[in-house]
Design a protein around this motif. Sequence first.
Motif, PDB file in Angstrom:
ATOM      1  N   ASP A  13       0.831  -1.207   0.000  1.00  0.00           N
ATOM      2  CA  ASP A  13       0.000   0.000   0.000  1.00  0.00           C
ATOM      3  C   ASP A  13       0.864   1.255   0.000  1.00  0.00           C
ATOM      4  O   ASP A  13       0.624   2.188  -0.769  1.00  0.00           O
ATOM      5  N   ARG A  14       1.908   1.271   0.827  1.00  0.00           N
ATOM      6  CA  ARG A  14       2.791   2.441   0.911  1.00  0.00           C
ATOM      7  C   ARG A  14       3.590   2.667  -0.369  1.00  0.00           C
ATOM      8  O   ARG A  14       3.836   3.801  -0.759  1.00  0.00           O
ATOM      9  N   HIS A  15       4.052   1.590  -1.008  1.00  0.00           N
ATOM     10  CA  HIS A  15       4.923   1.709  -2.177  1.00  0.00           C
ATOM     11  C   HIS A  15       4.178   1.869  -3.502  1.00  0.00           C
ATOM     12  O   HIS A  15       4.807   2.125  -4.524  1.00  0.00           O
ATOM     13  N   SER A  16       2.872   1.712  -3.486  1.00  0.00           N
ATOM     14  CA  SER A  16       2.096   1.857  -4.724  1.00  0.00           C
ATOM     15  C   SER A  16       1.743   3.322  -4.910  1.00  0.00           C
ATOM     16  O   SER A  16       1.017   3.890  -4.114  1.00  0.00           O
ATOM     17  N   GLY A  17       2.256   3.905  -5.951  1.00  0.00           N
ATOM     18  CA  GLY A  17       1.934   5.298  -6.242  1.00  0.00           C
ATOM     19  C   GLY A  17       0.504   5.440  -6.715  1.00  0.00           C
ATOM     20  O   GLY A  17      -0.239   4.465  -6.832  1.00  0.00           O
ATOM     21  N   GLU A  18       0.126   6.657  -6.999  1.00  0.00           N
ATOM     22  CA  GLU A  18      -1.243   6.948  -7.429  1.00  0.00           C
ATOM     23  C   GLU A  18      -1.617   6.152  -8.680  1.00  0.00           C
ATOM     24  O   GLU A  18      -2.737   5.670  -8.816  1.00  0.00           O
ATOM     25  N   LYS A  19      -0.668   6.000  -9.571  1.00  0.00           N
ATOM     26  CA  LYS A  19      -0.918   5.289 -10.827  1.00  0.00           C
ATOM     27  C   LYS A  19      -1.284   3.815 -10.584  1.00  0.00           C
ATOM     28  O   LYS A  19      -2.069   3.230 -11.319  1.00  0.00           O
ATOM     29  N   LEU A  20      -0.716   3.221  -9.535  1.00  0.00           N
ATOM     30  CA  LEU A  20      -0.959   1.809  -9.239  1.00  0.00           C
ATOM     31  C   LEU A  20      -1.944   1.597  -8.092  1.00  0.00           C
ATOM     32  O   LEU A  20      -2.166   0.466  -7.664  1.00  0.00           O
ATOM     33  N   ARG A  21      -2.512   2.667  -7.581  1.00  0.00           N
ATOM     34  CA  ARG A  21      -3.374   2.583  -6.396  1.00  0.00           C
ATOM     35  C   ARG A  21      -4.533   1.596  -6.576  1.00  0.00           C
ATOM     36  O   ARG A  21      -4.775   0.750  -5.724  1.00  0.00           O
ATOM     37  N   ALA A  22      -5.276   1.675  -7.674  1.00  0.00           N
ATOM     38  CA  ALA A  22      -6.433   0.793  -7.869  1.00  0.00           C
ATOM     39  C   ALA A  22      -5.998  -0.668  -7.938  1.00  0.00           C
ATOM     40  O   ALA A  22      -6.647  -1.544  -7.345  1.00  0.00           O
ATOM     41  N   ASN A  23      -4.895  -0.939  -8.634  1.00  0.00           N
ATOM     42  CA  ASN A  23      -4.391  -2.314  -8.707  1.00  0.00           C
ATOM     43  C   ASN A  23      -3.967  -2.806  -7.329  1.00  0.00           C
ATOM     44  O   ASN A  23      -4.217  -3.949  -6.963  1.00  0.00           O
ATOM     45  N   ALA A  24      -3.304  -1.944  -6.569  1.00  0.00           N
ATOM     46  CA  ALA A  24      -2.856  -2.322  -5.232  1.00  0.00           C
ATOM     47  C   ALA A  24      -4.051  -2.639  -4.338  1.00  0.00           C
ATOM     48  O   ALA A  24      -4.038  -3.630  -3.601  1.00  0.00           O
ATOM     49  N   GLU A  25      -5.078  -1.823  -4.409  1.00  0.00           N
ATOM     50  CA  GLU A  25      -6.262  -2.049  -3.578  1.00  0.00           C
ATOM     51  C   GLU A  25      -6.936  -3.373  -3.929  1.00  0.00           C
ATOM     52  O   GLU A  25      -7.354  -4.117  -3.030  1.00  0.00           O
ATOM     53  N   ARG A  26      -7.038  -3.681  -5.238  1.00  0.00           N
ATOM     54  CA  ARG A  26      -7.627  -4.956  -5.653  1.00  0.00           C
ATOM     55  C   ARG A  26      -6.778  -6.136  -5.173  1.00  0.00           C
ATOM     56  O   ARG A  26      -7.300  -7.133  -4.694  1.00  0.00           O
ATOM     57  N   LEU A  27      -5.462  -6.005  -5.297  1.00  0.00           N
ATOM     58  CA  LEU A  27      -4.573  -7.083  -4.863  1.00  0.00           C
ATOM     59  C   LEU A  27      -4.679  -7.285  -3.354  1.00  0.00           C
ATOM     60  O   LEU A  27      -4.813  -8.424  -2.883  1.00  0.00           O
ATOM     61  N   ILE A  28      -4.631  -6.219  -2.598  1.00  0.00           N
ATOM     62  CA  ILE A  28      -4.703  -6.315  -1.135  1.00  0.00           C
ATOM     63  C   ILE A  28      -6.016  -6.972  -0.716  1.00  0.00           C
ATOM     64  O   ILE A  28      -6.036  -7.871   0.134  1.00  0.00           O
ATOM     65  N   SER A  29      -7.104  -6.567  -1.339  1.00  0.00           N
ATOM     66  CA  SER A  29      -8.406  -7.159  -1.031  1.00  0.00           C
ATOM     67  C   SER A  29      -8.424  -8.653  -1.351  1.00  0.00           C
ATOM     68  O   SER A  29      -8.916  -9.468  -0.561  1.00  0.00           O
ATOM     69  N   TRP A  30      -7.868  -9.009  -2.507  1.00  0.00           N
ATOM     70  CA  TRP A  30      -7.830 -10.412  -2.912  1.00  0.00           C
ATOM     71  C   TRP A  30      -6.989 -11.232  -1.939  1.00  0.00           C
ATOM     72  O   TRP A  30      -7.384 -12.320  -1.511  1.00  0.00           O
ATOM     73  N   VAL A  31      -5.811 -10.725  -1.580  1.00  0.00           N
ATOM     74  CA  VAL A  31      -4.918 -11.436  -0.661  1.00  0.00           C
ATOM     75  C   VAL A  31      -5.597 -11.605   0.698  1.00  0.00           C
ATOM     76  O   VAL A  31      -5.552 -12.695   1.297  1.00  0.00           O
ATOM     77  N   GLN A  32      -6.238 -10.565   1.195  1.00  0.00           N
ATOM     78  CA  GLN A  32      -6.925 -10.665   2.481  1.00  0.00           C
ATOM     79  C   GLN A  32      -8.036 -11.711   2.432  1.00  0.00           C
ATOM     80  O   GLN A  32      -8.210 -12.479   3.376  1.00  0.00           O
ATOM     81  N   SER A  33      -8.755 -11.742   1.323  1.00  0.00           N
ATOM     82  CA  SER A  33      -9.821 -12.727   1.149  1.00  0.00           C
ATOM     83  C   SER A  33      -9.260 -14.151   1.130  1.00  0.00           C
ATOM     84  O   SER A  33      -9.807 -15.055   1.771  1.00  0.00           O
ATOM     85  N   ARG A  34      -8.156 -14.362   0.397  1.00  0.00           N
ATOM     86  CA  ARG A  34      -7.515 -15.689   0.334  1.00  0.00           C
ATOM     87  C   ARG A  34      -6.987 -16.088   1.701  1.00  0.00           C
ATOM     88  O   ARG A  34      -7.104 -17.248   2.109  1.00  0.00           O
ATOM     89  N   ALA A  35      -6.369 -15.155   2.398  1.00  0.00           N
ATOM     90  CA  ALA A  35      -5.831 -15.455   3.730  1.00  0.00           C
ATOM     91  C   ALA A  35      -6.957 -15.806   4.695  1.00  0.00           C
ATOM     92  O   ALA A  35      -6.832 -16.744   5.497  1.00  0.00           O
ATOM     93  N   ALA A  36      -8.071 -15.071   4.619  1.00  0.00           N
ATOM     94  CA  ALA A  36      -9.209 -15.365   5.485  1.00  0.00           C
ATOM     95  C   ALA A  36      -9.769 -16.752   5.175  1.00  0.00           C
ATOM     96  O   ALA A  36     -10.112 -17.509   6.091  1.00  0.00           O
ATOM     97  N   ALA A  37      -9.844 -17.106   3.903  1.00  0.00           N
ATOM     98  CA  ALA A  37     -10.319 -18.438   3.518  1.00  0.00           C
ATOM     99  C   ALA A  37      -9.374 -19.513   4.038  1.00  0.00           C
ATOM    100  O   ALA A  37      -9.810 -20.563   4.519  1.00  0.00           O
ATOM    101  N   ALA A  38      -8.081 -19.251   3.963  1.00  0.00           N
ATOM    102  CA  ALA A  38      -7.099 -20.213   4.476  1.00  0.00           C
ATOM    103  C   ALA A  38      -7.248 -20.349   5.988  1.00  0.00           C
ATOM    104  O   ALA A  38      -7.200 -21.459   6.525  1.00  0.00           O
ATOM    105  N   ASP A  39      -7.438 -19.226   6.674  1.00  0.00           N
ATOM    106  CA  ASP A  39      -7.629 -19.272   8.124  1.00  0.00           C
ATOM    107  C   ASP A  39      -8.885 -20.059   8.467  1.00  0.00           C
ATOM    108  O   ASP A  39      -8.886 -20.881   9.376  1.00  0.00           O
ATOM    109  N   HIS A  40      -9.957 -19.819   7.744  1.00  0.00           N
ATOM    110  CA  HIS A  40     -11.226 -20.518   7.986  1.00  0.00           C
ATOM    111  C   HIS A  40     -11.053 -22.012   7.741  1.00  0.00           C
ATOM    112  O   HIS A  40     -11.513 -22.829   8.525  1.00  0.00           O
ATOM    113  N   GLY A  41     -10.352 -22.349   6.675  1.00  0.00           N
ATOM    114  CA  GLY A  41     -10.090 -23.754   6.361  1.00  0.00           C
ATOM    115  C   GLY A  41      -9.276 -24.422   7.443  1.00  0.00           C
ATOM    116  O   GLY A  41      -9.537 -25.563   7.829  1.00  0.00           O
TER     117      GLY A  41
END
Length: 148
Positions: A111-139
């Motif tokens: 999040d800190r290293h993603s400039g404005e140009k990459l902000r939307a991609n970073a947000e999508r990636l972070i959301s996806w990773v959090q979702s995968r991690a939560a699924a792994a935790d639930h599993g």
Amino acid sequence: MPKTPDEASGLYRDRIHPTGSPANTDEWWTVRNEADAATVARDMVLRLTTDALPLLANLLERPKLLESLRNKDLGMVRGAGWDLHFMRAEAVLRAEEGMSPTLEELLDDIDRHSGEKLRANAERLISWVQSRAAAADHGDRRVASDRE
């Protein structure tokens, strides 16, 4: 982002060169006739078999791939200029292990290293990773409760 992944979207990138090529130079095979083609094909198979395939097989082992990421070495992709690339890749890999302090720190760094140009991609990636991690935790919890 491209609609479909291409060669440049790959995580690991490198080249193979003819046997006997000097290190750190881009030297290529030359084919002028049928005999050259046969010789080049044999050498290409040799280089793939002895150099490329063992390296790629090694990267199929998660700990060794994580080590390559931490060493900032993915073939031609290496060094501090690729920090964000390495962070993203490590976050995706670590998501399968569930949420952890290491993963949280990686996501903060992305999040800190993603400039404005990459902000939307970073947000999508972070959301996806959090979702995968939560699924792994639930599993993991479901597996643990199944054992009890």
